[in-house]
Motif scaffolding. Structure first.
Motif, PDB file in Angstrom:
ATOM      1  N   CYS A 151      -7.569  -2.072   4.832  1.00  0.00           N
ATOM      2  CA  CYS A 151      -7.339  -1.964   3.379  1.00  0.00           C
ATOM      3  C   CYS A 151      -5.843  -1.790   3.117  1.00  0.00           C
ATOM      4  CB  CYS A 151      -8.119  -0.742   2.875  1.00  0.00           C
ATOM      5  SG  CYS A 151      -7.728  -0.321   1.185  1.00  0.00           S
ATOM      6  N   VAL A 153      -4.446  -0.424   0.490  1.00  0.00           N
ATOM      7  CA  VAL A 153      -4.086   0.644  -0.451  1.00  0.00           C
ATOM      8  C   VAL A 153      -3.633   1.927   0.271  1.00  0.00           C
ATOM      9  CG1 VAL A 153      -4.828   1.972  -2.473  1.00  0.00           C
ATOM     10  CG2 VAL A 153      -5.714  -0.325  -2.108  1.00  0.00           C
ATOM     11  N   GLY A 154      -4.354   2.281   1.341  1.00  0.00           N
ATOM     12  CA  GLY A 154      -3.939   3.445   2.142  1.00  0.00           C
ATOM     13  C   GLY A 154      -4.007   4.771   1.406  1.00  0.00           C
ATOM     14  N   CYS A 155      -5.105   4.990   0.667  1.00  0.00           N
ATOM     15  CA  CYS A 155      -5.231   6.256  -0.086  1.00  0.00           C
ATOM     16  C   CYS A 155      -5.185   7.454   0.869  1.00  0.00           C
ATOM     17  CB  CYS A 155      -6.550   6.301  -0.848  1.00  0.00           C
ATOM     18  SG  CYS A 155      -6.763   4.914  -1.951  1.00  0.00           S
ATOM     19  N   PHE A 157      -6.579  10.137   0.551  1.00  0.00           N
ATOM     20  CA  PHE A 157      -7.850  10.882   0.538  1.00  0.00           C
ATOM     21  C   PHE A 157      -8.995  10.051   1.098  1.00  0.00           C
ATOM     22  CE2 PHE A 157      -7.219   8.645  -3.454  1.00  0.00           C
ATOM     23  CZ  PHE A 157      -8.356   7.860  -3.502  1.00  0.00           C
ATOM     24  N   CYS A 158      -8.732   8.838   1.587  1.00  0.00           N
ATOM     25  CA  CYS A 158      -9.807   7.884   1.904  1.00  0.00           C
ATOM     26  C   CYS A 158     -10.947   8.534   2.703  1.00  0.00           C
ATOM     27  CB  CYS A 158      -9.247   6.692   2.670  1.00  0.00           C
ATOM     28  SG  CYS A 158     -10.517   5.450   2.999  1.00  0.00           S
ATOM     29  N   ALA A 162     -10.138   4.277   6.038  1.00  0.00           N
ATOM     30  CA  ALA A 162      -9.900   2.846   6.272  1.00  0.00           C
ATOM     31  C   ALA A 162      -8.528   2.655   6.916  1.00  0.00           C
ATOM     32  CB  ALA A 162      -9.964   2.105   4.936  1.00  0.00           C
ATOM     33  N   TYR A 201     -16.470  -2.079   1.663  1.00  0.00           N
ATOM     34  CA  TYR A 201     -16.922  -0.782   2.168  1.00  0.00           C
ATOM     35  C   TYR A 201     -15.652  -0.011   2.548  1.00  0.00           C
ATOM     36  CZ  TYR A 201     -19.224   2.934   4.679  1.00  0.00           C
ATOM     37  OH  TYR A 201     -19.612   4.188   5.093  1.00  0.00           O
ATOM     38  N   ALA A 202     -15.182  -0.184   3.779  1.00  0.00           N
ATOM     39  CA  ALA A 202     -13.885   0.428   4.100  1.00  0.00           C
ATOM     40  C   ALA A 202     -12.787  -0.593   3.805  1.00  0.00           C
ATOM     41  CB  ALA A 202     -13.860   0.874   5.554  1.00  0.00           C
ATOM     42  N   THR A 203     -12.862  -1.169   2.628  1.00  0.00           N
ATOM     43  CA  THR A 203     -11.932  -2.234   2.237  1.00  0.00           C
ATOM     44  C   THR A 203     -11.670  -2.134   0.735  1.00  0.00           C
ATOM     45  OG1 THR A 203     -13.847  -3.682   1.894  1.00  0.00           O
ATOM     46  CG2 THR A 203     -12.683  -3.918   3.987  1.00  0.00           C
ATOM     47  N   GLU A 204     -10.604  -2.785   0.298  1.00  0.00           N
ATOM     48  CA  GLU A 204     -10.332  -2.895  -1.145  1.00  0.00           C
ATOM     49  C   GLU A 204     -10.772  -4.305  -1.553  1.00  0.00           C
ATOM     50  OE1 GLU A 204      -9.277  -1.558  -4.112  1.00  0.00           O
ATOM     51  OE2 GLU A 204      -9.479  -3.654  -4.712  1.00  0.00           O
ATOM     52  N   ALA A 231      -9.480   0.187  -6.250  1.00  0.00           N
ATOM     53  CA  ALA A 231      -8.339   1.085  -6.454  1.00  0.00           C
ATOM     54  C   ALA A 231      -7.116   0.264  -6.864  1.00  0.00           C
ATOM     55  CB  ALA A 231      -8.051   1.851  -5.170  1.00  0.00           C
ATOM     56  N   ARG A 299      -9.992  11.249   5.398  1.00  0.00           N
ATOM     57  CA  ARG A 299      -8.602  11.731   5.373  1.00  0.00           C
ATOM     58  C   ARG A 299      -8.465  12.976   4.504  1.00  0.00           C
ATOM     59  NH1 ARG A 299      -6.645   6.251   6.440  1.00  0.00           N
ATOM     60  NH2 ARG A 299      -6.597   5.550   4.283  1.00  0.00           N
TER      61      ARG A 299
END
Ligand code: SF4
Length: 477
Positions: A151, A153-155, A157-158, A162, A201-204, A231, A299
């Motif tokens: 992903c 975005v790299g949040c 809080f993910c 991801a 899922y674990a993707t944007e 996101a 995370r």
């Protein structure tokens, strides 16, 4: 909906513009309350002026009832007619969303494949004991899809940690044919339940420039637009708007934007009208938001580890089934569990395998179902109660529980006495006895009817209280 002033607004759509505006304004007031720093204080000090400053004409009492706990409690005690119409209509909208989600978990996500259906049902039931009311928000979808690997975005809080975006699956001729083949085979094997899948899922989802093409095919096969949670809604606002418009034209359902900063929130408010956002939930995922929502898993759990109590086993994993990754060409079988050091993302990954083409996908799917999803636990297999669940005998029967979660109660009735439950539980305590062992020993020791003992064991099995065979294998040294 017994209140004659309340109608559906999501599906079917409501054609009364005033009604929609009223619900959309209530929704906006709640969004401001939960995400806009300072709004609560301003509203409490000068309610009319504050609502007017934000372009809202909703009545003050409705906002108080929806946002302020004490007012909500006070109005719970009064006749429903005392609650103003806007608040009642917003609650009707909320109820419509909740009913839609519950219907998915109970009905539409149920696979037609008998062994898959039984396995999913055991996982769903296990989660009631392990996760408590959190389980209500998990639909246990039997299959879901990823169109990329990682992903962008790299949040921080993910919840599923991801990784970085490594690969995107382009919608070229080969992948399009593979995708359509996978969807058709999934429908044939698992059933219409796959229609509740998402294409992330674990993707944007919007990382894939061809997301729209993949989801068009999905609609052709299942007649459903997969729910979007992004996101990156403001990365290309026109793309987002166009997608939403087309998606809602085909099928009315709720999509979601993760709001990663106050700046993004303001951009969303500037870009979309309140009515356009009616079918879009805004998820407050930035620190300044007064009611930010960070699940304590992945995370977020790592960064907050010191504040996470031992019994706070959160998860956002919503699948009890397969995650099919189109970019990597892999399938993983998973089910939710409480996040922990062993399962930091709140996912129990049962198996993962690659596939090379459609025929190989079919082989992997079928063999994984055959290998891991028992329709029922074999009667000659050693039974082990889940070590994560405590149990105790009660005057009525037995109870299974985890601290601060739901208690699952089994009660004696008719010819099933509480003693029978106690006896079966005692036989299971040490672990390792088969169903045949338990039946044989209780017949001899207490004269219990085999059918009754099997019945109790079956109830425990369906509640997901026994380790699955593959979990026992993993326990072995
Ligand atoms: S939360 Fe979603 S958008 Fe953010 S890093 Fe994880 S997968 Fe990507």
């Amino acid at each position: 909906m017994s209140d004659t002033e309340i109608r559906h607004v999501i599906s079917p759509a409501c054609d009364d513009a005033e009604y929609v505006r009223e619900v959309a304004e209530a929704k906006r007031a709640l969004e401001l309350w939960t995400m806009e720093p300072g709004f609560q204080e301003k509203f409490l000090a000068a309610p009319e002026e504050t609502l007017a400053a934000y372009g809202l004409s909703i009545d003050v009492l409705s906002v108080r009832i929806l946002c302020v706990r004490e007012t909500a409690l006070e109005y719970q005690k009064r006749p429903p007619g005392d609650t103003p119409r806007a608040a009642r209509r917003y609650r009707g909208f909320l109820q419509e969303k909740i009913e839609g989600r519950d219907r998915m978990a109970r009905e539409s996500c149920v696979p037609k494949h008998p062994a898959f259906r039984a396995w999913r049902s055991r996982q769903l039931n296990r989660c009631w004991v392990e996760l408590g009311m959190k389980n209500r928000s998990l639909i246990h979808v039997p299959m879901t899809f990823e169109l990329d690997l990682g992903c962008s975005v790299g949040c921080p809080f993910c919840g599923i940690m991801a990784g970085k975006l490594q690969k995107v699956c382009p919608y070229d001729e080969e992948n399009a044919a593979l995708w359509r083949g996978i969807l058709s085979f999934a429908k044939e094997t698992v059933g219409d339940a796959v229609g509740d899948a998402t294409c992330y899922y674990a993707t944007e989802p919007l990382d894939n420039p061809d997301y729209e093409k993949f989801t068009d095919d999905f609609f052709d096969v299942f007649g459903i637009v997969p729910q979007l949670t992004t996101a990156a809604s403001m990365r290309n606002p026109e793309r987002t708007r166009k997608y939403l418009l087309e998606a809602l034209k085909k099928e009315r359902r709720v999509h979601r934007f993760s709001v990663l900063s106050l700046d993004i929130l303001h951009k969303i408010f500037e870009t979309f009208t309140m009515e356009e956002l009616l079918c879009v939930e805004l998820l407050p995922q930035f620190a300044e938001a007064p009611h930010n929502m960070f699940a304590k898993t992945g995370r977020a759990r790592e960064s907050e580890l010191a504040h996470v109590a031992e019994d706070e086993n959160d998860t956002i994993a919503c699948a009890s089934g397969f995650i099919v990754n189109m970019a990597e060409r892999s399938i993983r079988l998973m089910t939710p569990c409480g996040s922990s050091k062993e399962h930091p993302t709140g996912e129990y990954i049962v198996a993962k395998e690659s596939f090379s083409d459609l025929e190989d996908f079919k082989r992997v799917l079928v063999s994984t179902i055959d290998r891991y999803m028992a329709k029922e636990l074999p009667k000659d297999q050693p039974l082990f109660l889940r070590p994560t669940v405590s149990f105790e005998e009660t005057a009525e029967g037995v109870e299974f529980f985890r601290p601060n979660k739901l208690r699952l109660k089994f009660r004696g009735a008719d010819d099933l006495s509480p003693d029978l439950y106690h006896d079966v539980l005692r036989k299971l305590r040490g672990g390792g006895k088969t169903a045949y062992d338990v039946v044989g020993e209780l017949m001899e020791e207490t004269g219990a009817f085999p059918a009754n003992v099997f019945f109790v064991l079956k109830k425990f099995e369906q509640a997901g209280l026994f380790l699955e065979p593959y979990e026992i294998d993993k326990k072995a040294p």
